[in-house]
Design an enzyme around this catalytic site. Structure first.
Site, PDB file in Angstrom:
ATOM      1  CE  LYS A 113      -7.667   3.123   7.479  1.00 35.65           C
ATOM      2  NZ  LYS A 113      -8.588   2.114   6.755  1.00 35.65           N
ATOM      3  CG  ASP A 137      -6.026   5.122   3.855  1.00 37.21           C
ATOM      4  OD1 ASP A 137      -6.994   5.082   3.178  1.00 37.21           O
ATOM      5  OD2 ASP A 137      -5.746   3.980   4.555  1.00 37.21           O
TER       6      ASP A 137
END
Length: 295
Positions: free
Chosen positions: A8, A132
């Site tokens: 990401k 996350d």
């Protein structure tokens, strides 16, 4: 079972304030990209084994191990699992590789052992591993709140090509936060980003902001040099991802990206990855999709 765990990037990261639990309250636009760790899951009679060359940690400290351990504990499954990870995502680079691996293991084990947990239940479980982790269950760009673990709004991005430059160094997230001067409140700016991303389509280069850049650049000045080199190569905008050390350049399209790649200065030991964002709805959408890399 073969899985691909995507990296990401953070296009926007605003530290809203300090929470009573000691964590920082964030608003961040996170985007899954076409850079993957390859994972193989296999049932075992007992125990958990993890082989992940290049992960930078021992087996029990690997987030994939912790994810498997938590999954077996919370589901009551009486079996073991073997996990093999081929690392493609640089560790400690702000790209979420360890968190993505952990989330993919939880999703994969839910399928492998046919436990039938919902996405909400799996995300709650993953949040116990890392802030996350829940994001990787969403499979698309999202505005995240809380510690970075609370989905607020899906984000529609105008298509762009990305160029990620990762120096051969790891930056301690704790150290970066320790150098951050955090204001008591930022309510007005917080609501502004929430309102804007709810609209249809945003140009990524117009939302680039990261409160962790300044302290990270102070710790590792070479990151600022990478930023300048990407801008000199023609990037529409440049941002550090997460707490570093990866720096992301945004280009209009593939042709613009290729032009920038031919112009940027290369450094020994650095990784250079051209990529785009993912739009799949689950970890299954990542299977069989490749990424071109260079460096």
């Amino acid at each position: 079972m073969n899985l691909r765990a995507p990296a990401k990037v953070n296009l926007y990261l605003k530290v809203v304030g300090k929470r009573p639990d000691g964590y920082h309250e964030l608003l961040t636009v996170m985007v899954p990209i076409r850079l993957f760790d390859e994972i193989v899951l296999e049932k075992a009679d007992t125990g958990i084994s993890v082989r992940a060359p290049g992960c930078g940690c021992n087996e029990r400290n690997n987030l994939a191990f912790k994810a498997a351990e938590l999954f077996l504990k919370e589901t009551g499954v009486r079996a073991g699992v073997s996990i093999r990870i081929s690392k493609r995502i640089p560790p400690g680079a702000g790209l979420g590789g360890g968190s993505s691996d952990a989330s993919s293991v939880i999703m994969g084990m839910n399928e492998l052992f046919k436990t039938g947990l919902s996405r909400t239940e799996l995300m709650k479980m993953a949040g116990k591993i890392g802030a996350d982790c829940p994001f990787f269950f969403l499979g698309r760009p999202y505005l995240m709140g809380g510690r970075g673990d609370v989905p607020l709004h899906e984000v529609t991005l105008e298509p762009r090509s990305y160029f990620i430059v990762t120096p051969p160094l790891e930056i301690s997230t704790a150290k970066v936060y320790s150098h951050l001067k955090c204001p008591l409140t930022r309510e007005r700016k917080s609501y502004k980003i929430i309102n804007e991303v709810a609209k249809k389509g945003i140009a990524p280069e117009q939302w680039l902001e990261n409160d962790l850049e300044k302290p990270a650049f102070g710790i590792c000045p070479e990151l600022e040099r990478v930023r300048s080199e990407l801008l000199d190569a023609g990037a529409l905008g440049v941002i550090m991802s997460g707490s570093g050390s990866s720096v992301l350049g945004i280009f209009q399209n593939e042709e613009h990206l290729c032009s920038g790649m031919s112009r940027i200065r290369r450094h020994e030991g650095y990784r250079y990855v051209p990529t785009t964002s993912l739009t799949g709805g689950s970890h299954g959408d990542y299977r069989g999709k490749g990424v071109s890399s260079q460096g």
